[in-house]
Design a protein around this motif. Sequence first.
Motif, PDB file in Angstrom:
ATOM      1  N   PRO A 308      41.763  38.000  36.750  1.00  0.00           N
ATOM      2  CA  PRO A 308      43.167  37.563  36.841  1.00  0.00           C
ATOM      3  C   PRO A 308      43.346  36.338  37.733  1.00  0.00           C
ATOM      4  N   CYS A 309      42.470  36.185  38.738  1.00  0.00           N
ATOM      5  CA  CYS A 309      42.582  35.025  39.625  1.00  0.00           C
ATOM      6  C   CYS A 309      42.161  33.729  38.931  1.00  0.00           C
ATOM      7  N   ALA A 310      41.438  33.828  37.819  1.00  0.00           N
ATOM      8  CA  ALA A 310      41.065  32.616  37.077  1.00  0.00           C
ATOM      9  C   ALA A 310      42.292  31.901  36.537  1.00  0.00           C
ATOM     10  N   LEU A 311      43.402  32.614  36.425  1.00  0.00           N
ATOM     11  CA  LEU A 311      44.634  31.997  35.919  1.00  0.00           C
ATOM     12  C   LEU A 311      45.283  31.078  36.943  1.00  0.00           C
ATOM     13  N   TYR A 312      44.678  30.928  38.126  1.00  0.00           N
ATOM     14  CA  TYR A 312      45.171  29.965  39.112  1.00  0.00           C
ATOM     15  C   TYR A 312      44.427  28.637  39.026  1.00  0.00           C
ATOM     16  N   GLY A 313      43.470  28.536  38.105  1.00  0.00           N
ATOM     17  CA  GLY A 313      42.783  27.277  37.888  1.00  0.00           C
ATOM     18  C   GLY A 313      43.616  26.326  37.049  1.00  0.00           C
ATOM     19  N   SER A 314      43.041  25.185  36.717  1.00  0.00           N
ATOM     20  CA  SER A 314      43.738  24.228  35.857  1.00  0.00           C
ATOM     21  C   SER A 314      43.847  24.790  34.448  1.00  0.00           C
TER      22      SER A 314
END
Length: 361
Positions: A308-314
């Motif tokens: 879910p934290c990958a959704l804070y990438g570009s």
Amino acid sequence: MNFVDIMDHDFPALQNDRFLRAAKGETVDKVPVWIMRQAGRYLPEFQQIRANHDFFSICQTPTLACETTLMPIKRFDLDASIIFSDILVIPQAMGLVVEMRPGVGPVLPNPLIDPKDIERLKKPDVGVELKYVADAITLTRKTLNGKVPLIGFTGAPWTLMGYMLQGGGNPTMAKARCWLYRYPQETHDLLQRITDVIVDYLVLQVKAGAQALQVFESAGDYLNDHLFTEYSFKYFKQISERVRKQLAEEQHPMVPMIAFPKGATMNSIEILAKDHSYEIIGLDWKVDPTEARARVGPDVTLQGNLDPCALYGSEESIEERARNMVEKFGKHRYIANLGHGILPDTPISSVEAFIRGVHSV
């Protein structure tokens, strides 16, 4: 019409069946995708409803639960919806007070302390105590008008037991884990009582119109392989077998079932998958897709598992990660999702990028 009498032919025809086709191992034009907690706090329209209603009032009011369930479906190109509710409606129905406190989360102010407290629990008539969930499912299924399938869900017994003993979420689950060693027989008694309610509750959801069911073992990471087999898998299997038996006896169509053992070891996941009690096994973000597919084999559908934290990438990196994830899992018997629930401050544009990436393969 009473919800217990509703069958598939009472609802509009399904327009997008990718999710159900993937569950059955059939060919899909695109990998289906949905997101755990997809109707959550990251949506401004949900925040607006929460400003005027407490959490459990939304769950217990079918029109509000329906409206909230539909929010992400109206906004995103998702392939499934999941009814807006909470796993802790079962402890509530069993007689425990559950509060949703701002900045804290769920709190059970009077948890079970020792085995004698098990007698405080009641065996609810889910058709009465949890009728609001059934009514919300029926209303939502009709309002969806066949756009995508509707998923019902429950917490798994071990996870619910943890909340009932700890009095809320807990980083160590020490009280619940101590019970496994100190009170093994009483633990099984408690898990069985919870399981009995879960079975009735899931059957109720299917009769109300749910087209798939997910069982959330959100506390699977607190169990080693032995404890998982004894205190989680045993009840996972019983739930599936009893739900299907009840539906068959009442000549009701079967629905695919998803087991999500968050944090479980790969050995435990393999045990669950190879039992074939569930058509779909959900994986958290720590599981390697290639290893998972090799371990469980080709005849079980896998679901997951982007961090879910990958959704804070570009947006570009999110799309690339989503594509890579699909390529690792393969398009056959695969449903894309996150490795746990979406986080409250996730950007809307990131969700759009994730779905684009999945559907682009």
